[in-house]
Design a protein around this motif. Structure first.
Motif, short mmCIF file in Angstrom:
data_model
loop_
_atom_site.label_atom_id
_atom_site.label_comp_id
_atom_site.label_asym_id
_atom_site.label_seq_id
_atom_site.Cartn_x
_atom_site.Cartn_y
_atom_site.Cartn_z
N ASP A 78 5.63 -25.71 -20.97
CA ASP A 78 6.07 -24.42 -20.45
C ASP A 78 5.49 -24.12 -19.08
N ARG A 79 4.87 -25.14 -18.47
CA ARG A 79 4.27 -25.02 -17.14
C ARG A 79 3.05 -24.11 -17.14
N LYS A 80 2.41 -23.97 -18.29
CA LYS A 80 1.24 -23.10 -18.42
C LYS A 80 -0.03 -23.95 -18.58
N GLU A 81 -1.14 -23.45 -18.07
CA GLU A 81 -2.43 -24.12 -18.24
C GLU A 81 -2.84 -24.08 -19.70
N SER A 82 -3.23 -25.22 -20.24
CA SER A 82 -3.67 -25.23 -21.64
C SER A 82 -5.17 -25.50 -21.76
N SER A 83 -5.72 -26.41 -20.95
CA SER A 83 -7.15 -26.70 -21.06
C SER A 83 -7.65 -27.34 -19.77
N LEU A 84 -8.97 -27.30 -19.62
CA LEU A 84 -9.65 -27.92 -18.49
C LEU A 84 -10.87 -28.65 -19.02
N GLU A 85 -10.94 -29.96 -18.76
CA GLU A 85 -12.12 -30.74 -19.13
C GLU A 85 -12.94 -31.01 -17.86
N VAL A 86 -14.24 -30.79 -17.97
CA VAL A 86 -15.14 -30.93 -16.83
C VAL A 86 -16.25 -31.91 -17.19
N ARG A 87 -16.43 -32.90 -16.32
CA ARG A 87 -17.51 -33.88 -16.51
C ARG A 87 -18.39 -33.86 -15.27
N VAL A 88 -19.70 -33.71 -15.47
CA VAL A 88 -20.64 -33.61 -14.36
C VAL A 88 -21.79 -34.59 -14.57
N VAL A 89 -22.17 -35.29 -13.51
CA VAL A 89 -23.41 -36.05 -13.51
C VAL A 89 -24.44 -35.21 -12.77
N TRP A 90 -25.54 -34.89 -13.45
CA TRP A 90 -26.58 -34.01 -12.92
C TRP A 90 -27.82 -34.81 -12.55
N ARG A 91 -28.58 -34.27 -11.61
CA ARG A 91 -29.93 -34.75 -11.34
C ARG A 91 -30.90 -33.59 -11.51
N ALA A 92 -31.92 -33.78 -12.33
CA ALA A 92 -32.91 -32.73 -12.56
C ALA A 92 -33.86 -32.66 -11.37
N ASP B 34 -6.78 -18.14 -13.87
CA ASP B 34 -6.06 -17.86 -12.64
C ASP B 34 -4.79 -17.05 -12.85
N THR B 35 -4.24 -17.07 -14.06
CA THR B 35 -2.98 -16.38 -14.33
C THR B 35 -3.17 -15.32 -15.40
N PRO C 149 -2.91 -17.91 -24.06
CA PRO C 149 -1.51 -17.99 -23.63
C PRO C 149 -1.31 -17.22 -22.32
N SER C 150 -0.62 -17.86 -21.38
CA SER C 150 -0.42 -17.26 -20.07
C SER C 150 0.99 -16.68 -19.94
N ASN C 151 1.12 -15.66 -19.10
CA ASN C 151 2.42 -15.05 -18.84
C ASN C 151 3.10 -15.62 -17.60
N GLN C 152 2.41 -16.51 -16.90
CA GLN C 152 2.94 -17.04 -15.64
C GLN C 152 2.76 -18.55 -15.61
N PRO C 153 3.63 -19.25 -14.89
CA PRO C 153 3.45 -20.69 -14.73
C PRO C 153 2.24 -20.99 -13.86
N SER C 154 1.60 -22.09 -14.15
CA SER C 154 0.46 -22.52 -13.36
C SER C 154 0.93 -23.04 -12.00
N SER D 233 -13.78 -34.81 -7.89
CA SER D 233 -12.43 -35.21 -8.26
C SER D 233 -11.72 -34.07 -8.96
N LEU D 234 -10.53 -33.74 -8.48
CA LEU D 234 -9.65 -32.79 -9.15
C LEU D 234 -8.42 -33.55 -9.63
N ALA D 235 -8.09 -33.40 -10.90
CA ALA D 235 -6.95 -34.11 -11.48
C ALA D 235 -6.17 -33.15 -12.35
N VAL D 236 -4.86 -33.34 -12.39
CA VAL D 236 -4.00 -32.52 -13.23
C VAL D 236 -3.01 -33.43 -13.94
N ARG D 237 -2.82 -33.17 -15.23
CA ARG D 237 -1.85 -33.92 -16.03
C ARG D 237 -0.79 -32.94 -16.53
N PHE D 238 0.45 -33.16 -16.11
CA PHE D 238 1.56 -32.30 -16.51
C PHE D 238 2.26 -32.90 -17.74
N ASP D 239 2.82 -32.03 -18.55
CA ASP D 239 3.67 -32.52 -19.63
C ASP D 239 4.81 -33.32 -19.01
#
Length: 296
Positions: free
Chosen positions: A133-147, A162-163, A217-222, A237-243
């Motif tokens: 439906d062109r709506k955001e469903s989830s965001l996975e974030v992976r970070v490498v940290w240094r203490a 955002d919507t 659930p969003s009311n607007q397309p991403s 890195s920013l990545a997006v996977r569309f249906d």
């Protein structure tokens, strides 16, 4: 410097350090030995004027700094207040790239999370999922940290959907982190979560954490994804996977200095590989990084 204006804390501290002839590393080591550990990054922030030691626990650090720098008692502490006696609350650089920064900052302070000098992001990867439906469903974030300091580290995850949405977002740790307290402000579509490292870290340790944000659930397309960073990151890195049934006509990448701007002034095209797009920045500087896309 204008002689009619009082010296700032940064000016006083810089002059004292130069007069004593000590490096920040030697000062950090002496503070650590005195039982008031402070990172080199924090000392650098104080010296450059990017932040002030206004927290209550910083008072003991300043007292020890005065001793190390051979200053009269109160020489540093008196410069952390304005002329009318109120504590100065300078805006940290990381707040300029934070969603709903005033509210988020207050929540982070209420949680007792110190955002400076604790951890450094080495690499960061975001993967946004967009549904049929062109709506955001989830965001996975992976970070490498240094203490940057020894101990059990905590950090804040701040996300503003955002919507428009009628539902609430949620956060789930996936690897290398433990979820602490979560504060939501549904009217602002804001979530602030406390994350904890899985174990106490030694200074210089590297570790990976991964978590997933699931959106209501969003009311607007991403139409975009954003990532704000307040310190340099080796690889972002920013990545997006569309249906597969809902793929946009084009994707663009850009950078802007703060969240105050709606869209970057300059963007570059990003190639769509079937239903996926990604862009990687190396040695990313502080700012707001984004992918934008257009539908039919």
């Amino acid at each position: 410097m204008n002689p009619d204006q009082p010296e700032s804390f940064a000016e006083v501290l810089t002059a004292a350090i130069q007069g004593r002839g000590l490096s920040l590393e030697r000062i950090r080591a002496r503070l650590d030995a005195a039982g008031v550990p402070v990172s080199i990054a924090t000392l650098s922030y104080w010296q450059s004027g990017r932040s002030l030691p206004t927290r209550s626990r910083s008072y003991h650090t300043l007292v020890e700094l005065e001793r190390i720098l051979n200053l009269e008692p109160g020489h540093l502490t008196q410069h952390t207040h304005t002329a009318d006696g109120r504590t100065r609350r300078e805006l940290f650089e990381w707040q300029n790239v934070m969603p709903s920064r005033d509210l988020a900052t207050q929540i982070i302070e209420d949680l007792g999370i110190d955002m400076q000098g604790q951890l450094t992001r080495v690499t960061m990867h975001d993967l946004l999922e967009v549904d049929a439906d062109r709506k955001e469903s989830s965001l996975e974030v992976r970070v490498v940290w240094r203490a940057e300091r020894q101990g059990l580290h905590r950090w804040a995850v701040v996300n503003e959907q955002d919507t428009d949405t009628d539902g609430e977002q949620s956060i789930e740790p996936l690897f290398g982190c433990v979820l602490g307290e979560v504060v939501e402000a549904p009217d602002r579509k804001l979530l602030v979560a406390e994350m904890l490292a899985p174990r106490p870290m030694q200074r210089g340790d590297l570790f990976t954490s991964e978590y997933r944000l699931t959106f209501g659930p969003s009311n607007q397309p991403s139409f975009r994804m954003l990532r704000a960073i307040s310190d340099p990151v080796k690889a972002l890195s920013l990545a997006v996977r569309f249906d597969p049934s809902a793929v946009p006509t084009n994707v663009r990448a850009g950078v802007q200095p703060s969240l105050e701007e709606e869209e970057p002034a300059d963007t570059v095209p990003v190639e769509l590989a079937r239903n996926e797009a990604q862009y990687v920045w190396t040695d990313a500087r502080p700012g707001v990084y984004s992918l934008f896309w257009d539908w039919d």
